[in-house]
Design an enzyme around this catalytic site. Structure first.
Site, PDB file in Angstrom:
ATOM      1  CD  GLU A  18      -2.666   1.449   2.583  1.00 21.20           C
ATOM      2  OE1 GLU A  18      -3.160   0.478   3.374  1.00 21.20           O
ATOM      3  OE2 GLU A  18      -2.317   2.676   2.865  1.00 21.20           O
ATOM      4  CG  HIS A 187      -5.885   3.821   0.329  1.00 27.55           C
ATOM      5  ND1 HIS A 187      -6.414   5.392   0.850  1.00 27.55           N
ATOM      6  CD2 HIS A 187      -4.691   3.791   0.959  1.00 27.55           C
ATOM      7  CE1 HIS A 187      -5.172   5.635   1.671  1.00 27.55           C
ATOM      8  NE2 HIS A 187      -4.267   4.584   1.725  1.00 27.55           N
ATOM      9  CG  ASP A 314       0.354   4.211   4.454  1.00 30.36           C
ATOM     10  OD1 ASP A 314       0.019   4.392   3.249  1.00 30.36           O
ATOM     11  OD2 ASP A 314      -0.245   4.751   5.496  1.00 30.36           O
TER      12      ASP A 314
HETATM   13  C1  1DF Z   1      -2.084   9.416   5.771  1.00 30.11           C
HETATM   14  C2  1DF Z   1      -2.241   8.081   6.109  1.00 30.11           C
HETATM   15  C3  1DF Z   1      -2.389   9.708   4.550  1.00 30.11           C
HETATM   16  C4  1DF Z   1      -2.509   7.162   4.860  1.00 30.11           C
HETATM   17  C5  1DF Z   1      -2.487   9.013   3.465  1.00 30.11           C
HETATM   18  O1  1DF Z   1      -2.879   9.530   2.160  1.00 30.11           O
HETATM   19  C6  1DF Z   1      -2.510   7.490   3.761  1.00 30.11           C
HETATM   20  C7  1DF Z   1      -2.042  10.316   6.849  1.00 30.11           C
HETATM   21  C8  1DF Z   1      -3.132  10.696   2.053  1.00 30.11           C
HETATM   22  O2  1DF Z   1      -1.150   9.801   7.817  1.00 30.11           O
HETATM   23  O3  1DF Z   1      -2.330  11.125   6.826  1.00 30.11           O
HETATM   24  O4  1DF Z   1      -2.907   6.663   2.630  1.00 30.11           O
HETATM   25  N1  1DF Z   1      -2.420   5.889   5.434  1.00 30.11           N
HETATM   26  O5  1DF Z   1      -3.068   5.029   4.478  1.00 30.11           O
HETATM   27  O6  1DF Z   1      -2.541   5.278   6.513  1.00 30.11           O
HETATM   28 MN    MN Z   2      -2.360   4.622   2.777  1.00 26.48          MN
END
Ligand code: 1DF
Ligand code: MN
Length: 351
Positions: A18, A187, A314
């Site tokens: 991811e 997602h 991530d």
């Molecule tokens: C954040 C986390 C932002 C994830 C993401 O995309 C993301 C974050 C804007 O920490 O603000 O994909 N995530 O999947 O945990």
């Molecule tokens: Mn993510």
């Protein structure tokens, strides 16, 4: 901490499933959305932060998202990541009101992603973006991305301007993914306007909690609306340790069935596989993105199956090398670790 290396000397390759990138076209569209009157509060909270905040983390992330070359590869090397499965970063096209522009952003991103995968076939694989707002065009793009560009899955960033994929208007998107045998990575997105209020007020709207609430509910709606009875071969991947759904499973089954027996809601009809948990075990894969936590990983393996739990980092949102070392050190057989880090991903994404 010992030096992390690529190449599999620990007995398995590490495939991170991811991993995010962005494009100049998407960033321009985000800026226009935020400049319009009354912008979406979730977009403003999330993307407003990453576009312009002076703190070190958002600055690193903004730069890393646009790098599909040497900088990213160096970060992967330093963390022992052999391969990234890349997806256009959230909320991507889901938050873009101009439908034609949204579709163009997805199509351009897929071309750029395919080029990066061709340049580094041993390090990168990709998921197709699309704009579900125009379902027939999204279906055509999914077919093009899989058959012509070699992309391996479809990423959809949860709600689409407040609408959910069980809405029949999106049927062609689900149909195309099923026909192409391409899993949909559902997602997270920030909660839509009508859900975000108390979370935003408390600073809980983003990855800290709101993402999981919104996306977990979306995944559940797909099940309870009968999407998998309409598209039985469709496979959906959810991150963040299944957005906590494994932990909910017993109660979901009990209360869902009680509601069905009482004919309580028009929306809820009996399901072919009866229990919500049967769909979680047969139509879902779950990744541990953002959850480098051995008890949660093992619990999920236990309740949905070892062949359905995959590793994800991530990058660049959460990418400490220490988390990789911690997962390497899990008290788990080498055979099970290899499924988690490598072979499940190879099977699901047809690598
Ligand atoms: C954040 C986390 C932002 C994830 C993401 O995309 C993301 C974050 C804007 O920490 O603000 O994909 N995530 O999947 O945990
Ligand atoms: Mn993510």
């Amino acid at each position: 901490m010992a030096q992390l290396t690529t190449g599999g000397s620990q007995g398995y390759l590490r495939i991170a499933t991811e991993e995010a990138f962005s494009t100049p076209e998407l960033i321009a569209a985000f800026r226009d959305e935020l400049a319009a009157p009354d912008p979406d509060p979730g977009l403003q909270s999330l993307i407003g932060f990453y576009l312009d905040h002076p703190a070190e983390r958002p600055q690193f992330i903004a730069k890393a998202l646009l790098d599909l070359g040497e900088g990213r590869l160096a970060d992967m090397d330093a963390r022992g990541i052999d391969r990234q499965i890349l997806a256009l970063t959230a909320p991507a096209t889901n938050a873009v009101h101009d439908v034609d522009r949204a579709a163009m952003i997805a199509e351009t991103a897929n071309d750029r992603l395919a080029e990066a995968c061709r340049a580094h076939p041993d390090r990168f694989s990709g998921m197709a973006a699309c704009a579900p707002q125009d379902a027939p065009r999204a279906a055509r793009e999914i077919e093009r991305a899989v058959t012509k560009l070699g992309l391996k899955a479809v990423v959809i960033n949860s709600h689409i301007l407040g609408e959910y994929l069980d809405n029949p208007k999106f049927s062609e998107v689900l149909e195309a993914a099923e026909a192409m045998d391409a899993p949909i990575y559902l997602h997270p997105n920030t909660p839509p306007r009508n859900m975000i209020g108390p979370m935003l007020e408390a600073g809980l709207d983003g990855a800290v909690f709101g993402f999981g609430v919104e996306t977990g509910m979306h995944a559940l709606r797909l099940i309870t609306s009968g999407v998998f009875d309409r598209f039985p071969r469709l496979q959906v991947i959810i991150g963040h340790m299944g957005e906590a759904l494994p932990f909910w499973m017993y109660r979901l089954d009990f209360m869902h069935q009680a509601g069905i027996r009482a004919n309580r809601y028009e929306f809820l009809k009996p399901l072919k596989k009866e229990k919500v948990s049967n769909y979680l075990k047969e139509n879902f894969y779950m990744t541990n993105s953002g959850v480098a936590w051995e008890p949660a990983i093992k619990f999920t393996q236990d309740v949905i199956g070892k062949d359905r739990v995959l590793y994800a980092m991530d990058y660049p949102y959460q990418c400490p090398a220490e988390e990789v070392a911690k997962l390497d050190a899990m008290d788990m057989s080498l055979e099970d670790k290899k499924m988690f880090f490598q072979t499940n991903a190879e099977r699901v994404f047809k690598l």
